[in-house]
Write a protein that holds these residues in place. Structure first.
Motif, PDB file in Angstrom:
ATOM      1  N   GLU A 163      36.642  43.269  37.704  1.00  0.00           N
ATOM      2  CA  GLU A 163      36.422  44.408  36.810  1.00  0.00           C
ATOM      3  C   GLU A 163      37.721  45.130  36.481  1.00  0.00           C
ATOM      4  O   GLU A 163      38.014  45.413  35.334  1.00  0.00           O
ATOM      5  N   HIS A 164      38.468  45.462  37.525  1.00  0.00           N
ATOM      6  CA  HIS A 164      39.711  46.228  37.359  1.00  0.00           C
ATOM      7  C   HIS A 164      40.703  45.768  38.408  1.00  0.00           C
ATOM      8  O   HIS A 164      40.316  45.266  39.452  1.00  0.00           O
ATOM      9  N   ALA A 165      41.979  46.007  38.107  1.00  0.00           N
ATOM     10  CA  ALA A 165      42.998  45.667  39.090  1.00  0.00           C
ATOM     11  C   ALA A 165      44.095  46.730  39.076  1.00  0.00           C
ATOM     12  O   ALA A 165      45.200  46.482  38.612  1.00  0.00           O
ATOM     13  N   PRO A 166      43.782  47.919  39.594  1.00  0.00           N
ATOM     14  CA  PRO A 166      44.818  48.955  39.621  1.00  0.00           C
ATOM     15  C   PRO A 166      45.902  48.606  40.650  1.00  0.00           C
ATOM     16  O   PRO A 166      45.607  48.044  41.700  1.00  0.00           O
ATOM     17  N   THR A 167      47.160  48.907  40.323  1.00  0.00           N
ATOM     18  CA  THR A 167      48.253  48.568  41.235  1.00  0.00           C
ATOM     19  C   THR A 167      49.003  49.820  41.668  1.00  0.00           C
ATOM     20  O   THR A 167      49.078  50.805  40.937  1.00  0.00           O
ATOM     21  N   GLY A 168      49.561  49.742  42.859  1.00  0.00           N
ATOM     22  CA  GLY A 168      50.506  50.755  43.322  1.00  0.00           C
ATOM     23  C   GLY A 168      51.871  50.101  43.365  1.00  0.00           C
ATOM     24  O   GLY A 168      52.074  49.043  42.765  1.00  0.00           O
ATOM     25  N   ILE A 169      52.823  50.704  44.081  1.00  0.00           N
ATOM     26  CA  ILE A 169      54.163  50.112  44.129  1.00  0.00           C
ATOM     27  C   ILE A 169      54.138  48.862  45.017  1.00  0.00           C
ATOM     28  O   ILE A 169      54.571  47.792  44.608  1.00  0.00           O
ATOM     29  N   ASP A 170      53.601  49.045  46.220  1.00  0.00           N
ATOM     30  CA  ASP A 170      53.556  47.910  47.144  1.00  0.00           C
ATOM     31  C   ASP A 170      52.116  47.506  47.454  1.00  0.00           C
ATOM     32  O   ASP A 170      51.822  46.951  48.522  1.00  0.00           O
ATOM     33  N   SER A 171      51.210  47.847  46.563  1.00  0.00           N
ATOM     34  CA  SER A 171      49.812  47.515  46.840  1.00  0.00           C
ATOM     35  C   SER A 171      49.076  47.199  45.550  1.00  0.00           C
ATOM     36  O   SER A 171      49.496  47.586  44.462  1.00  0.00           O
ATOM     37  N   MET A 172      48.028  46.487  45.720  1.00  0.00           N
ATOM     38  CA  MET A 172      47.215  46.112  44.565  1.00  0.00           C
ATOM     39  C   MET A 172      45.754  46.060  45.024  1.00  0.00           C
ATOM     40  O   MET A 172      45.464  45.631  46.139  1.00  0.00           O
ATOM     41  N   CYS A 173      44.857  46.545  44.171  1.00  0.00           N
ATOM     42  CA  CYS A 173      43.430  46.469  44.478  1.00  0.00           C
ATOM     43  C   CYS A 173      42.781  45.625  43.402  1.00  0.00           C
ATOM     44  O   CYS A 173      43.192  45.686  42.249  1.00  0.00           O
ATOM     45  N   VAL A 174      41.767  44.909  43.768  1.00  0.00           N
ATOM     46  CA  VAL A 174      40.985  44.225  42.742  1.00  0.00           C
ATOM     47  C   VAL A 174      39.520  44.575  42.994  1.00  0.00           C
ATOM     48  O   VAL A 174      39.036  44.491  44.126  1.00  0.00           O
ATOM     49  N   ILE A 175      38.866  45.015  41.928  1.00  0.00           N
ATOM     50  CA  ILE A 175      37.481  45.476  42.071  1.00  0.00           C
ATOM     51  C   ILE A 175      36.542  44.456  41.436  1.00  0.00           C
ATOM     52  O   ILE A 175      36.796  43.968  40.326  1.00  0.00           O
ATOM     53  N   PHE A 176      35.476  44.159  42.176  1.00  0.00           N
ATOM     54  CA  PHE A 176      34.513  43.140  41.745  1.00  0.00           C
ATOM     55  C   PHE A 176      33.101  43.702  41.757  1.00  0.00           C
ATOM     56  O   PHE A 176      32.772  44.535  42.609  1.00  0.00           O
ATOM     57  N   ALA A 177      32.277  43.190  40.864  1.00  0.00           N
ATOM     58  CA  ALA A 177      30.840  43.433  40.994  1.00  0.00           C
ATOM     59  C   ALA A 177      30.341  42.530  42.121  1.00  0.00           C
ATOM     60  O   ALA A 177      30.728  41.363  42.194  1.00  0.00           O
ATOM     61  N   ASP A 178      29.496  43.062  42.997  1.00  0.00           N
ATOM     62  CA  ASP A 178      29.041  42.286  44.161  1.00  0.00           C
ATOM     63  C   ASP A 178      28.433  40.942  43.783  1.00  0.00           C
ATOM     64  O   ASP A 178      28.602  39.957  44.476  1.00  0.00           O
ATOM     65  N   LYS A 179      27.724  40.921  42.653  1.00  0.00           N
ATOM     66  CA  LYS A 179      27.060  39.666  42.284  1.00  0.00           C
ATOM     67  C   LYS A 179      28.088  38.571  41.973  1.00  0.00           C
ATOM     68  O   LYS A 179      27.798  37.389  42.101  1.00  0.00           O
ATOM     69  N   GLU A 180      29.308  38.947  41.608  1.00  0.00           N
ATOM     70  CA  GLU A 180      30.369  37.961  41.379  1.00  0.00           C
ATOM     71  C   GLU A 180      30.868  37.377  42.698  1.00  0.00           C
ATOM     72  O   GLU A 180      31.224  36.213  42.780  1.00  0.00           O
ATOM     73  N   LEU A 181      30.940  38.215  43.716  1.00  0.00           N
ATOM     74  CA  LEU A 181      31.515  37.782  45.002  1.00  0.00           C
ATOM     75  C   LEU A 181      30.560  36.924  45.806  1.00  0.00           C
ATOM     76  O   LEU A 181      31.001  36.125  46.638  1.00  0.00           O
ATOM     77  N   ASP A 182      29.297  37.143  45.544  1.00  0.00           N
ATOM     78  CA  ASP A 182      28.201  36.486  46.247  1.00  0.00           C
ATOM     79  C   ASP A 182      28.575  35.249  47.068  1.00  0.00           C
ATOM     80  O   ASP A 182      28.733  34.148  46.544  1.00  0.00           O
ATOM     81  N   GLY A 183      28.724  35.435  48.355  1.00  0.00           N
ATOM     82  CA  GLY A 183      28.969  34.313  49.267  1.00  0.00           C
ATOM     83  C   GLY A 183      30.381  33.727  49.235  1.00  0.00           C
ATOM     84  O   GLY A 183      30.683  32.794  49.961  1.00  0.00           O
ATOM     85  N   LYS A 184      31.263  34.280  48.377  1.00  0.00           N
ATOM     86  CA  LYS A 184      32.580  33.657  48.232  1.00  0.00           C
ATOM     87  C   LYS A 184      33.684  34.465  48.911  1.00  0.00           C
ATOM     88  O   LYS A 184      34.858  34.083  48.856  1.00  0.00           O
ATOM     89  N   THR A 185      33.326  35.602  49.523  1.00  0.00           N
ATOM     90  CA  THR A 185      34.347  36.544  49.987  1.00  0.00           C
ATOM     91  C   THR A 185      35.273  35.974  51.044  1.00  0.00           C
ATOM     92  O   THR A 185      36.487  36.115  50.948  1.00  0.00           O
ATOM     93  N   ASP A 186      34.710  35.335  52.069  1.00  0.00           N
ATOM     94  CA  ASP A 186      35.550  34.882  53.188  1.00  0.00           C
ATOM     95  C   ASP A 186      36.616  33.899  52.711  1.00  0.00           C
ATOM     96  O   ASP A 186      37.788  34.014  53.053  1.00  0.00           O
ATOM     97  N   GLU A 187      36.183  32.966  51.892  1.00  0.00           N
ATOM     98  CA  GLU A 187      37.140  31.970  51.394  1.00  0.00           C
ATOM     99  C   GLU A 187      38.194  32.603  50.509  1.00  0.00           C
ATOM    100  O   GLU A 187      39.367  32.232  50.536  1.00  0.00           O
ATOM    101  N   LEU A 188      37.772  33.572  49.715  1.00  0.00           N
ATOM    102  CA  LEU A 188      38.724  34.242  48.822  1.00  0.00           C
ATOM    103  C   LEU A 188      39.809  34.941  49.630  1.00  0.00           C
ATOM    104  O   LEU A 188      41.007  34.783  49.373  1.00  0.00           O
ATOM    105  N   ILE A 189      39.389  35.705  50.638  1.00  0.00           N
ATOM    106  CA  ILE A 189      40.354  36.447  51.452  1.00  0.00           C
ATOM    107  C   ILE A 189      41.286  35.462  52.176  1.00  0.00           C
ATOM    108  O   ILE A 189      42.502  35.657  52.243  1.00  0.00           O
ATOM    109  N   ALA A 190      40.715  34.378  52.676  1.00  0.00           N
ATOM    110  CA  ALA A 190      41.528  33.388  53.393  1.00  0.00           C
ATOM    111  C   ALA A 190      42.591  32.800  52.460  1.00  0.00           C
ATOM    112  O   ALA A 190      43.764  32.678  52.818  1.00  0.00           O
ATOM    113  N   ASP A 191      42.196  32.481  51.251  1.00  0.00           N
ATOM    114  CA  ASP A 191      43.149  31.916  50.280  1.00  0.00           C
ATOM    115  C   ASP A 191      44.235  32.912  49.906  1.00  0.00           C
ATOM    116  O   ASP A 191      45.408  32.557  49.781  1.00  0.00           O
ATOM    117  N   LEU A 192      43.836  34.172  49.707  1.00  0.00           N
ATOM    118  CA  LEU A 192      44.823  35.195  49.353  1.00  0.00           C
ATOM    119  C   LEU A 192      45.829  35.353  50.495  1.00  0.00           C
ATOM    120  O   LEU A 192      47.031  35.463  50.268  1.00  0.00           O
TER     121      LEU A 192
END
Ligand code: ADP
Ligand code: ASP
Ligand code: MG
Length: 435
Positions: free
Chosen positions: A326-355
């Motif tokens: 949905e959005h990806a606001p950034t700071g100087i040394d940080s970044m957030c990415v916002i998702f609708a839960d239905k998009e993440l559905d079951g994929k979160t662990d793998e996503l975090i591991a890859d990142l």
């Protein structure tokens, strides 16, 4: 003489008394020649919507269970409607055919579409109008969105004098089968019809007196707003102002056809007019809308700002997982990415591991249970103090803001709060700008 397309929502066609109001609206202006009805909605708060009942029947049939009970409720409602309106539509054979289809494995979309189909048949009969089946003139893409080829396909079916009824919500997919839009999709049908006949205005008749400055279920006395721009409506409907389907404005916006949201139960009220531009000096803010059900991944890494391609890598990994954000606001040394839960559905662990693997961040984490709230208005970008007013109101109500994202269109400020703070935050923002 120009023509007007009138889409009537579920509550506007929920009973014979409501359909008589529809008739009064149509007969009071000779330009109103194209009607797009929904399936009958709720007559009172605890009532059932026909579309929901049809989905229930389909689900039961799919599981090999009896759908007799919900189907009987559907039949009774249509038969009562036809009887009270004194129309001679041969409903019995239509209803028997739908039952037969349900028993022989008809698709979910086909079953749902029958709500609008039957509603259209009855209303066409009652109004002495020509019935045009959108199965012949509206095409959907494989993923359920409008195929713009529909305009040219539909236009020749709507030529000639008199009244036309085109039921909402469905058309055919690329495979020739009946497909529906997503929920609330009759708004899209209305827009397609308006575009196909090059209407003077697209009237969207519902149960509120236009677009209200906040969801009336959150702010019960929310005021209607007289005029908003296409851009403002787009932001509000995407963010949760569910009165108008978020995809429904594109067909009419491209052709500069204004939209007028009106109240079937108070037709004397002017409603909301949606146009390409407005004078925003007196009303910089047109509304506040929001939704729950979001999560945020935050990533921190020292000197991220100097690392070329960091943001791209993050977004590439997200894309590779087939997730849209949905959005990806950034700071100087940080970044957030916002998702609708239905998009993440079951994929979160793998996503975090890859990142983690690809970016080696100092800190990475996930926050669930967020709500996003957009405060929208064309006058906002040039107005000193709008943001201050918003954040003061939020703070005074003890709400902690987790995310801030000024939309790049400069007509909205989006904040993220915990879901428990959603309702108080919307109320606080509304009251900060309206009173
Ligand atoms: P219809 O069946 O006529 O299409 P909907 O239920 O889809 O009606 O949309 C109308 C409802 O949208 C209203 O009754 C109201 O509860 C809800 N709603 C949410 N946000 C807003 C808003 N900002 N302005 C008006 N209505 C809103
Ligand atoms: N009847 C459909 C629904 O309930 C479409 C609509 O009302 O616009 O979603
Ligand atoms: Mg609707």
């Amino acid at each position: 003489m120009g023509s007007v397309v009138c889409k009537f929502g579920g509550t506007s066609v929920a009973s014979a008394a409501q359909v008589r109001k529809v008739e009064g609206i149509i007969r009071s202006d000779a330009r109103r020649r194209f009607l797009v009805p929904s399936a009958p909605g709720k007559r009172y708060p605890s009532d059932k919507k026909i579309t929901d009942l049809l989905y229930t029947c389909h689900q039961l049939a799919e599981q090999g269970l009896s759908f007799a009970e919900p189907y009987q409720i559907i039949c009774d409602r249509y038969l009562e409607l036809a009887r009270e309106l004194e129309v001679s539509t041969s409903l019995e054979s239509e209803l028997a055919e739908i039952e037969r289809q349900l028993k022989s494995g008809a698709s979910r979309d086909y079953v749902a579409s029958r709500g609008e189909y039957l509603s259209g048949r009855i209303i066409a009969d009652y109004m002495g109008a020509r019935f045009v089946d959108p199965a012949d003139g509206i095409r959907l893409t494989a993923d359920g969105h409008l195929d713009p080829a529909s305009y040219a396909l539909l236009a020749p079916l709507l030529q000639g004098e008199g009244l036309f009824v085109v039921p909402g919500f469905y058309g055919r997919g690329p495979d020739g089968e009946i497909r529906t839009f997503s929920r609330g999709g009759s708004d899209i049908t209305g827009a397609v019809v308006a575009r196909a006949v090059d209407a003077e205005v697209y009237e969207n008749w519902t149960d509120v007196s236009g677009l209200l400055m906040a969801d009336p279920r959150i702010v019960p006395d929310a005021q209607p707003i007289r005029e908003v721009t296409y851009r403002e409506l787009r932001e509000l409907s995407y963010m949760g102002a569910s009165v108008f389907h978020e995809e429904a404005m594109f067909p009419v916006r491209q052709a500069n056809i204004p939209i007028n949201i009106r109240n079937t139960n108070a037709p004397e009220e002017p409603g909301t007019l949606i146009t390409p531009a407005r004078d925003a000096s007196s009303t910089p803010i047109v509304g506040v809308a929001g939704r729950t059900g979001f999560s945020m991944v935050y990533i921190e890494k020292e000197l991220m700002n100097q690392e070329r391609g960091f943001g791209r890598k993050v977004l590439d990994i997200i894309e590779a997982h087939g997730i849209s954000f949905e959005h990806a606001p950034t700071g100087i040394d940080s970044m957030c990415v916002i998702f609708a839960d239905k998009e993440l559905d079951g994929k979160t662990d793998e996503l975090i591991a890859d990142l983690n693997r690809a970016l080696k961040p100092d800190r990475i984490g996930l926050v669930h249970g967020l709500a996003l709230i957009a405060t929208v208005g064309e006058g906002m970008a040039f107005r000193v103090g709008t943001a201050a007013r918003l954040f003061t109101a939020i703070a005074n109500n003890g709400v902690n803001v987790r995310i801030i994202a000024q939309g790049s269109s400069e007509i909205n400020i989006i904040i993220g709060v915990e879901e428990k703070d959603f309702v108080p935050a919307v109320q606080a923002i509304y009251h900060a700008f309206v009173e």
